[in-house]
Design an enzyme around this catalytic site. Structure first.
Site, PDB file in Angstrom:
ATOM      1  N   ASP A 104       0.953  -1.447  -0.129  1.00  0.00           N
ATOM      2  CA  ASP A 104       0.030   0.024   0.018  1.00  0.00           C
ATOM      3  C   ASP A 104       0.743   1.207   0.082  1.00  0.00           C
ATOM      4  OD1 ASP A 104       0.719   0.289   2.896  1.00  0.00           O
ATOM      5  OD2 ASP A 104      -0.747  -1.116   3.078  1.00  0.00           O
ATOM      6  N   HIS A 121       6.641  -7.477  -1.706  1.00  0.00           N
ATOM      7  CA  HIS A 121       5.482  -8.071  -2.476  1.00  0.00           C
ATOM      8  C   HIS A 121       5.151  -6.796  -3.655  1.00  0.00           C
ATOM      9  CE1 HIS A 121       3.902 -11.036   0.714  1.00  0.00           C
ATOM     10  NE2 HIS A 121       4.914 -11.503   0.236  1.00  0.00           N
TER      11      HIS A 121
END
Ligand code: ZN
Length: 248
Positions: A104, A121
């Site tokens: 995010d 990730h």
């Protein structure tokens, strides 16, 4: 709780090369739904594997529509207390680096420089060309993404563009993995926060740190498989606990 807070404070004070490791728990407090949880975004959109994304325009469209839905919740999200805690460590010169499983970009938004963050990730803040590797900010790009038109391609080489996050069936970035290993093996305090520590290879970093002689602290609401190795385990809401250590 007081005793744990005191122990944690002592550990912070006696450490100068701290590494943070964060999972979904630090972001749920910023209003970002854990996308693996029930009703999460993975339930509304079927997962698209990297080879399908490359081969099939319809799969690409599906993946971009998932990214668009995710972006709507990411764009306005602001760092929470746990992000601010790690930024505080950075600002006071004690953070060697931060490893995160989250995509995010909230650690970047908290003010920690991007080169001190390992996004295991990948990151939703960037768009990457799968052919030439050129990257551009997602901000702006995502706002103009039109899914009634053909899926976007690279302006430089015509290659397929994709959100710079790790897709299903995509290997993690080798350079990122070795940076994370370097950080884990060279710190004096490793703080794992908001991660269940079950996903590999992420869960190996606390272990590496501990075996290299660092103090290991695990802060999360649920039990983890590494709790028995930790010097301190704190099962409390992250933000509530960590906000007590900012600006002390
Ligand atoms: Zn390109």
């Amino acid at each position: 709780m007081k005793k744990e807070a005191g122990q944690f404070q002592e550990m912070l004070e006696s450490s100068s090369r701290i590494v943070g490791f964060t999972g979904a728990g630090v972001s749920t407090e910023s209003g970002i739904a854990d996308y693996r949880s029930q009703g999460g975004i993975w339930e509304k959109f079927q997962p698209v594997y990297l080879d399908e994304f490359i081969a099939d325009e319809e799969k690409r469209r599906l993946e971009w529509s998932r990214k668009q839905a995710l972006w709507a919740s990411l764009k306005p999200a602001r760092p929470g207390p746990a992000h601010r805690f790690f930024y505080h460590l950075h600002k006071t010169g004690r953070l060697s680096g931060l490893i995160t499983q989250n995509i995010d970009g909230l650690h970047e938004k908290s003010g920690i420089p991007a080169d001190q963050i390992v996004n295991l990730h990948g990151t939703s803040l960037e768009i990457i060309c799968l052919d030439c590797g050129d990257t551009q900010p997602a901000d702006g790009f995502m706002d103009h993404l039109d899914l009634s038109a053909p899926c976007p391609v690279c302006e430089r080489c015509g290659g397929l563009l994709k959100s710079n996050t790790i897709s299903f069936g995509q290997s993690l970035n080798g350079e990122d993995l070795s940076r994370a290993e370097q950080l884990a093996c060279n710190c004096d305090l490793f703080i794992a926060a908001g991660s269940t520590l079950v996903v590999q290879p992420a869960a190996t970093y606390p272990l590496m740190a501990q075996q290299s002689g660092a103090t290991l602290v695990i802060i999360t609401l649920s039990d983890t498989p590494l709790d028995h190795l930790a010097d301190l385990v704190i099962n409390q809401p992250l933000g509530e606990f960590l906000s007590g250590f900012i600006d002390r």
